[in-house]
Structure formats: C-alpha cells, structure tokens
Design a protein around this motif. Structure first.
Motif, PDB file in Angstrom:
ATOM      1  N   ASN A 150      -8.797 -12.942 -11.711  1.00 53.19           N
ATOM      2  CA  ASN A 150      -8.880 -14.241 -11.056  1.00 53.19           C
ATOM      3  C   ASN A 150      -8.321 -15.277 -12.014  1.00 53.19           C
ATOM      4  OD1 ASN A 150      -9.593 -16.580  -9.754  1.00 53.19           O
ATOM      5  ND2 ASN A 150     -11.547 -15.772  -9.046  1.00 53.19           N
ATOM      6  N   HIS A 151      -7.208 -15.880 -11.627  1.00 54.64           N
ATOM      7  CA  HIS A 151      -6.536 -16.772 -12.561  1.00 54.64           C
ATOM      8  C   HIS A 151      -7.295 -18.070 -12.754  1.00 54.64           C
ATOM      9  CE1 HIS A 151      -3.071 -18.049 -14.831  1.00 54.64           C
ATOM     10  NE2 HIS A 151      -3.027 -19.167 -14.163  1.00 54.64           N
ATOM     11  N   MET A 152      -7.995 -18.517 -11.705  1.00 53.52           N
ATOM     12  CA  MET A 152      -8.697 -19.807 -11.808  1.00 53.52           C
ATOM     13  C   MET A 152      -9.873 -19.717 -12.760  1.00 53.52           C
ATOM     14  SD  MET A 152      -6.930 -21.609  -9.924  1.00 53.52           S
ATOM     15  CE  MET A 152      -5.583 -21.282  -8.824  1.00 53.52           C
ATOM     16  N   THR A 153     -10.665 -18.682 -12.613  1.00 47.41           N
ATOM     17  CA  THR A 153     -11.849 -18.584 -13.460  1.00 47.41           C
ATOM     18  C   THR A 153     -11.623 -17.655 -14.644  1.00 47.41           C
ATOM     19  OG1 THR A 153     -12.711 -16.732 -12.206  1.00 47.41           O
ATOM     20  CG2 THR A 153     -13.351 -18.922 -11.492  1.00 47.41           C
ATOM     21  N   ARG A 160       0.850  -1.181   0.000  1.00 45.12           N
ATOM     22  CA  ARG A 160       0.000   0.000   0.000  1.00 45.12           C
ATOM     23  C   ARG A 160       0.884   1.229   0.000  1.00 45.12           C
ATOM     24  NH1 ARG A 160      -5.159   2.053   2.651  1.00 45.12           N
ATOM     25  NH2 ARG A 160      -4.523   4.082   3.445  1.00 45.12           N
ATOM     26  N   TYR A 161       0.664   2.089  -0.952  1.00 41.68           N
ATOM     27  CA  TYR A 161       1.437   3.324  -1.037  1.00 41.68           C
ATOM     28  C   TYR A 161       0.462   4.463  -0.915  1.00 41.68           C
ATOM     29  CZ  TYR A 161       4.639   6.852  -2.756  1.00 41.68           C
ATOM     30  OH  TYR A 161       5.432   7.957  -2.858  1.00 41.68           O
ATOM     31  N   ASN A 162       0.620   5.308   0.082  1.00 34.99           N
ATOM     32  CA  ASN A 162      -0.335   6.406   0.159  1.00 34.99           C
ATOM     33  C   ASN A 162       0.350   7.708   0.476  1.00 34.99           C
ATOM     34  OD1 ASN A 162       0.146   6.058   2.887  1.00 34.99           O
ATOM     35  ND2 ASN A 162      -1.963   6.365   3.478  1.00 34.99           N
ATOM     36  N   THR A 163      -0.149   8.744  -0.142  1.00 34.04           N
ATOM     37  CA  THR A 163       0.280  10.098   0.185  1.00 34.04           C
ATOM     38  C   THR A 163      -0.977  10.833   0.624  1.00 34.04           C
ATOM     39  OG1 THR A 163      -0.142  10.975  -1.996  1.00 34.04           O
ATOM     40  CG2 THR A 163       1.992  10.009  -1.616  1.00 34.04           C
ATOM     41  N   ASP A 164      -0.855  12.146   0.768  1.00 33.91           N
ATOM     42  CA  ASP A 164      -2.035  12.906   1.170  1.00 33.91           C
ATOM     43  C   ASP A 164      -3.127  12.813   0.139  1.00 33.91           C
ATOM     44  OD1 ASP A 164      -0.537  15.682   2.930  1.00 33.91           O
ATOM     45  OD2 ASP A 164      -1.413  13.783   3.577  1.00 33.91           O
ATOM     46  N   LYS A 165      -2.722  12.682  -1.126  1.00 36.69           N
ATOM     47  CA  LYS A 165      -3.715  12.840  -2.175  1.00 36.69           C
ATOM     48  C   LYS A 165      -4.107  11.539  -2.827  1.00 36.69           C
ATOM     49  CE  LYS A 165      -3.414  17.432  -3.404  1.00 36.69           C
ATOM     50  NZ  LYS A 165      -3.966  18.222  -2.660  1.00 36.69           N
ATOM     51  N   MET A 166      -3.365  10.485  -2.632  1.00 32.95           N
ATOM     52  CA  MET A 166      -3.727   9.277  -3.349  1.00 32.95           C
ATOM     53  C   MET A 166      -3.348   8.045  -2.543  1.00 32.95           C
ATOM     54  SD  MET A 166      -0.827   7.718  -4.355  1.00 32.95           S
ATOM     55  CE  MET A 166       0.162   7.484  -5.759  1.00 32.95           C
ATOM     56  N   VAL A 167      -4.013   6.958  -2.870  1.00 32.24           N
ATOM     57  CA  VAL A 167      -3.717   5.679  -2.242  1.00 32.24           C
ATOM     58  C   VAL A 167      -3.668   4.654  -3.358  1.00 32.24           C
ATOM     59  CG1 VAL A 167      -4.554   3.912  -0.690  1.00 32.24           C
ATOM     60  CG2 VAL A 167      -4.933   6.268  -0.130  1.00 32.24           C
ATOM     61  N   ALA A 168      -2.577   3.893  -3.412  1.00 33.46           N
ATOM     62  CA  ALA A 168      -2.480   2.832  -4.418  1.00 33.46           C
ATOM     63  C   ALA A 168      -2.190   1.536  -3.686  1.00 33.46           C
ATOM     64  CB  ALA A 168      -1.374   3.137  -5.419  1.00 33.46           C
ATOM     65  N   THR A 169      -2.948   0.502  -3.987  1.00 37.11           N
ATOM     66  CA  THR A 169      -2.709  -0.776  -3.307  1.00 37.11           C
ATOM     67  C   THR A 169      -2.622  -1.886  -4.332  1.00 37.11           C
ATOM     68  OG1 THR A 169      -4.999  -1.436  -3.091  1.00 37.11           O
ATOM     69  CG2 THR A 169      -4.144  -0.028  -1.383  1.00 37.11           C
ATOM     70  N   ALA A 170      -1.914  -2.930  -3.953  1.00 33.47           N
ATOM     71  CA  ALA A 170      -1.817  -4.112  -4.807  1.00 33.47           C
ATOM     72  C   ALA A 170      -1.860  -5.316  -3.888  1.00 33.47           C
ATOM     73  CB  ALA A 170      -0.513  -4.106  -5.593  1.00 33.47           C
ATOM     74  N   GLN A 171      -2.588  -6.353  -4.324  1.00 32.71           N
ATOM     75  CA  GLN A 171      -2.718  -7.547  -3.487  1.00 32.71           C
ATOM     76  C   GLN A 171      -2.647  -8.778  -4.366  1.00 32.71           C
ATOM     77  OE1 GLN A 171      -6.157  -6.960  -1.104  1.00 32.71           O
ATOM     78  NE2 GLN A 171      -5.365  -8.191   0.550  1.00 32.71           N
ATOM     79  N   VAL A 172      -1.817  -9.723  -3.995  1.00 33.58           N
ATOM     80  CA  VAL A 172      -1.685 -10.969  -4.749  1.00 33.58           C
ATOM     81  C   VAL A 172      -1.907 -12.107  -3.777  1.00 33.58           C
ATOM     82  CG1 VAL A 172      -0.206 -12.330  -6.231  1.00 33.58           C
ATOM     83  CG2 VAL A 172       0.104  -9.904  -6.133  1.00 33.58           C
ATOM     84  N   ALA A 173      -2.620 -13.142  -4.205  1.00 33.79           N
ATOM     85  CA  ALA A 173      -2.827 -14.281  -3.313  1.00 33.79           C
ATOM     86  C   ALA A 173      -2.557 -15.566  -4.075  1.00 33.79           C
ATOM     87  CB  ALA A 173      -4.260 -14.284  -2.778  1.00 33.79           C
ATOM     88  N   SER A 174      -2.196 -16.610  -3.354  1.00 34.86           N
ATOM     89  CA  SER A 174      -1.897 -17.859  -4.031  1.00 34.86           C
ATOM     90  C   SER A 174      -3.160 -18.554  -4.503  1.00 34.86           C
ATOM     91  CB  SER A 174      -1.127 -18.803  -3.109  1.00 34.86           C
ATOM     92  OG  SER A 174      -1.993 -19.282  -2.115  1.00 34.86           O
ATOM     93  N   GLY A 199      -4.805 -17.345  -6.629  1.00 34.55           N
ATOM     94  CA  GLY A 199      -4.866 -16.913  -8.011  1.00 34.55           C
ATOM     95  C   GLY A 199      -5.616 -15.624  -8.224  1.00 34.55           C
ATOM     96  N   VAL A 200      -5.619 -14.762  -7.226  1.00 38.56           N
ATOM     97  CA  VAL A 200      -6.348 -13.501  -7.342  1.00 38.56           C
ATOM     98  C   VAL A 200      -5.351 -12.355  -7.263  1.00 38.56           C
ATOM     99  CG1 VAL A 200      -8.040 -12.006  -6.257  1.00 38.56           C
ATOM    100  CG2 VAL A 200      -8.412 -14.444  -6.312  1.00 38.56           C
ATOM    101  N   LEU A 201      -5.465 -11.440  -8.203  1.00 35.37           N
ATOM    102  CA  LEU A 201      -4.648 -10.237  -8.171  1.00 35.37           C
ATOM    103  C   LEU A 201      -5.600  -9.057  -8.114  1.00 35.37           C
ATOM    104  CD1 LEU A 201      -2.035  -8.552  -8.773  1.00 35.37           C
ATOM    105  CD2 LEU A 201      -2.606  -8.807 -11.157  1.00 35.37           C
ATOM    106  N   ALA A 202      -5.396  -8.168  -7.178  1.00 46.12           N
ATOM    107  CA  ALA A 202      -6.294  -7.019  -7.049  1.00 46.12           C
ATOM    108  C   ALA A 202      -5.459  -5.756  -6.925  1.00 46.12           C
ATOM    109  CB  ALA A 202      -7.195  -7.171  -5.827  1.00 46.12           C
ATOM    110  N   LEU A 203      -5.745  -4.797  -7.781  1.00 55.18           N
ATOM    111  CA  LEU A 203      -5.058  -3.516  -7.716  1.00 55.18           C
ATOM    112  C   LEU A 203      -6.100  -2.439  -7.539  1.00 55.18           C
ATOM    113  CD1 LEU A 203      -3.007  -3.997 -10.979  1.00 55.18           C
ATOM    114  CD2 LEU A 203      -2.203  -4.483  -8.715  1.00 55.18           C
ATOM    115  N   SER A 204      -5.747  -1.385  -6.843  1.00 54.66           N
ATOM    116  CA  SER A 204      -6.715  -0.302  -6.733  1.00 54.66           C
ATOM    117  C   SER A 204      -5.974   1.010  -6.607  1.00 54.66           C
ATOM    118  CB  SER A 204      -7.641  -0.510  -5.538  1.00 54.66           C
ATOM    119  OG  SER A 204      -7.049  -0.022  -4.376  1.00 54.66           O
ATOM    120  N   TYR A 205      -6.647   2.067  -6.998  1.00 55.05           N
ATOM    121  CA  TYR A 205      -6.041   3.396  -6.962  1.00 55.05           C
ATOM    122  C   TYR A 205      -7.127   4.400  -6.639  1.00 55.05           C
ATOM    123  CZ  TYR A 205      -3.603   7.571  -8.468  1.00 55.05           C
ATOM    124  OH  TYR A 205      -3.029   8.806  -8.507  1.00 55.05           O
ATOM    125  N   VAL A 206      -6.896   5.223  -5.642  1.00 53.75           N
ATOM    126  CA  VAL A 206      -7.868   6.239  -5.265  1.00 53.75           C
ATOM    127  C   VAL A 206      -7.147   7.574  -5.273  1.00 53.75           C
ATOM    128  CG1 VAL A 206      -9.402   7.065  -3.462  1.00 53.75           C
ATOM    129  CG2 VAL A 206      -9.114   4.638  -3.807  1.00 53.75           C
TER     130      VAL A 206
END
Lengths: 107, 331
Positions: free
Chosen positions: B263-266, B224-238, B240-247
């Motif tokens: 979702n790598h499985m589906t 998770r990288y956040n400053t006053d003005k933005m938040v960026a997150t990345a999440q990987v799980a075994s 098979g799910v990758l989730a990225l977000s940016y606010v």
C-alpha cells in the motif's frame, strides 16, 4: 627473611610498609588485566542473560507456531492414512479390487 | 525402376500416419487447443475460441479462499434446514469477542452475542438470500439471470444506525471471451470493470470507479495467468495498492498459496504464505504472515451433515490470541 614468606599473615610489617605477599596480591588484584577481566565477565553475564531470554522468546514463538500450524496437519494426515488403510482392507475383504490397482498395470 | 511388385514398398509414404485414437478419444472431437507445458511451439492455439475468463472480482479467488478463511473467536453454531429443493431456512448463533478497530495499536475486544435467522431461495435463474440479526442488521442478496448472458445482482445491508446502510446494484454481461460489469451503489458510487481473455492462459482486465460524495475516482488493472497447476495474479490500482498472488496446486489434495500486498499511501507491506489441504474428512488451511500472525482453520466432517470448525489465530507482534470453536449442522 625466609620466615616471612612462610608466615601467611595479613599483618603488614611496619618495617617495610606492606608485606611482600600483600604487595603481590594487591598488585595482582589491582592490575589492569584483572579489571578488564572483571568487566568482561560482567558483560558476558548480561549477554548470557539476554541470550537466555531471547532464546526463551524464540522457543515460545517457535513452539506455539508449530502447535498451531503443524500439529493439526499431522493429526489429519494420520487420520487420512488410517482411512486409506481401512478402505484397502475392506476392499480386499469384500473382493473388489481397488480401482488404482487395475489401472496401474495398464500404464 | 525396379519391378512393379516392389514399387509400392520402395516409395516412402508421403505423410506420416497418425495412430488411430483409442477408446473414448476416437469418439470425442479432437482438441483444437492444448494446454502447453512449455513446448508451446507444437500446440496449436485457436485464437477465436478462447475460454471465458473468471469475473473481475474473483480474479484472486483461489488465493483468497486459501489464505483468508473466516477466522473467528468464540462459539459459532449454524443450522440449515432445507424445506424444499429450492428453499432453506437457517439459524445461527454466535457468542464471543468481536474486535473493535482502534486508533492505537492496542487490541480492543468487546464480547458480543447474536442470533441470525436466514432464508435462502435457490432457482437456476434466481437466487434470493436474506439474513436478519438480533442487533438490528438486515442483509439481502439477489442474483437474477435476466437473459443467458446478462445477470443482475443486488446486495444490501441495512442497519439501525443512520447513514450506515449500503446497497449495490451490479449488472454483469458475459460475452464469448470477455466479461463486463457495471455497478451502482448508494453514496453515489459508480463502477465498471472489464476483463478479456487474451490467450488460453492469460486474461487481462481493468476497472474504474467514481465516488460521488467524496469526488474520488480510481482506475485499476489486473492480470491473471492460470494453467492446470497454478494461478498467478497481479492487481494494481490508482489508490496506491499493488497486490500479487500465486497459488500452486501441488497435488489433488494440497495446494500452496502466497500473497503480497503493498500500500503506497500507508507504506504497508504484507506478505503471507499458506497451505490448503482438502482431504476427504476435513479441510485444513494454515497461514503464516509477515506481520507475525499465524492462523489455522479446520473444518472436519464428523457425520453426514455435521461439521466441526476450529479456528486459531496467534498474533505474536501484538500478543493477541483468538481461538474459536463451532459446529455446522445441515446439508
């Protein structure tokens, strides 16, 4: 002979099989150019129908999306602006200067 | 060299004088770290005093709040009455269609209605929340601060149907610049996660879990990288799910969010964009999805303590339309 061209009859002349006019018009109507033109017009008709239907679908999707996403936003922003104007009016009426007007010249 | 009178003026000052701080800045202690805006070379980072990161499950909190409001279909009415400074009772009525998950891509809606009675007890150290529904479900949540840094959370949901009840115990420990959590759930579920601040803006975390009955285990990483003005997150799980977000916080009242999930499985890919307007009288959230879903959620303050809720969701792909109306009464 010249009188045959003035006669607009459709009766074939037994003497020459078909008349000159009938031969000319049938040669025109059965020519490959006309056949291709007819096929093209039919295709153009189907394409125009599909285009109209897909334009209709696109217009529906665009219209409903605009209605759900943008119209509440416009209404709320308008209300916020009205509220701001009302507050500014009230603050000038009551004589208290709004806080940003005092800070702006100090910047 | 010259006369002694002008000697002092000729000599340049050894160090440049910093101007005296004005007003409040002179009273407060000087900042040891500054949030850089790209010119990080001049700011000094205090590596021993990093801020405490957000809890691991709240890494995507800003994106979830903006992009996933509680959309509903039907009528919703909530009434909360505070009997005390700490204790409150709530009554809630819901009438509308609930969606039943189906195997085919058809949408099956079942009209249902329920009444929910709830009680909340809020203390600085202890929080108890309980809800009972007319369809026989009971939700309970307990959050207890055992010490300053250790927190116990219990989450339970009991139902009439057998084997559908679930419960979960969480032990959270908050360190100086890290947080760690240990979870025990029914169905022999064990999980642990750990998140650490590695810089004033960046925090990294990881989690592992083990499901006893199905002998499944998994590991995941998050950043998770956040400053006053933005938040960026990345999440990987075994799994098979990758989730990225940016606010991005565009202004005090407006923030824009975007989200990407793979979702790598589906082989499922979903991306969504949304806006979040927090105005004085209302809060409006809108979202556009790559599955062809358009949704909006408006909470408007009509009066002191009276809120009106409007929810709309249009699924162009499945031709599914859900509109809801609700009121929330109570402070």
């Amino acid at each position: 002979m010249s009188s045959s061209s003035s006669r607009r009859g459709s009766l074939p002349r037994s003497g020459e099989g078909e008349g000159v006019l009938a031969r000319m018009s049938s040669s025109i109507s059965q020519s490959p150019v006309v056949a291709r033109g007819k096929a093209a017009a039919a295709e153009a008709g189907t394409v125009a129908k599909k285009l109209l239907r897909s334009t209709g679908k696109a217009a529906w999707i665009a219209g409903t999306t605009f209605l759900v996403l943008v119209v509440p936003l416009i209404i709320e922003m308008d209300r916020e602006q009205q509220l701001n104007e009302l507050e500014m009016q009230q603050s000038t009426l009551l004589g208290t200067p709004p806080s940003y007007a005092a800070a702006a010249p100090a910047k | 060299m010259g006369s002694s009178g002008s000697h002092a003026e000729d000599r340049p000052p050894a160090t440049p004088q910093t101007p005296q701080p004005l007003g409040l800045a002179g009273i407060l202690p000087p900042k040891t770290e500054e949030k850089g805006d790209g010119k990080g070379a001049t700011e000094k980072v205090d590596w021993l005093n990093l801020p405490c990161p957000v809890p691991f499950e709240e890494i995507q909190r800003e994106a979830l709040m903006s992009l996933k409001p509680e959309l509903f279909e039907g009528l919703r009415f909530d009434f909360t009455k505070a009997l005390n400074q700490r204790f409150a009772l709530s009554h809630s009525v819901f009438m509308g269609s609930m969606e039943v998950p189906s195997q085919t891509s058809d949408v099956i809606k079942v009209p249902s209605a329920h009444y929910e009675f709830g009680a909340n007890f809020l203390d600085p150290k202890l929080m108890l929340v309980g809800r009972v529904l007319t369809d026989g479900r009971l939700n309970a949540r307990v959050k207890c601060d055992l010490t300053d840094n250790l927190t116990l959370k219990i989450n339970a949901q009991l139902t009439n149907e057998p084997h559908f009840s679930q419960g979960m115990f969480n032990f959270d420990y908050k360190g100086k610049d890290y947080r760690t959590q240990f979870q025990i759930g029914n169905n022999a579920f064990y999980g642990a996660n750990y998140i650490q601040s590695v810089s004033p803006h960046l925090s990294l975390g990881s989690e592992i879990f083990w499901l006893g009955h199905q002998r499944k285990s998994g590991i995941g990483f998050a950043a998770r990288y956040n400053t006053d003005k933005m938040v960026a997150t990345a999440q990987v799980a075994s799994t098979g799910v990758l989730a990225l977000s940016y606010v991005q916080k565009v202004s005090e009242k407006v923030s824009l969010a975007s989200d990407f999930m793979y979702n790598h499985m589906t082989r499922d890919v979903t991306s969504s964009f949304g806006y979040d307007y927090i105005l004085r009288q209302c809060r409006l959230r809108g979202k556009l999805d790559s599955n062809g879903v358009v949704a909006a959620f408006l909470e408007e303050r009509l009066n002191m303590g009276v809120n009106m809720i409007l929810s709309a969701e249009i699924d162009h792909a499945k031709k599914d339309y859900k509109f809801g109306f609700g009121m929330t009464v109570g402070e």
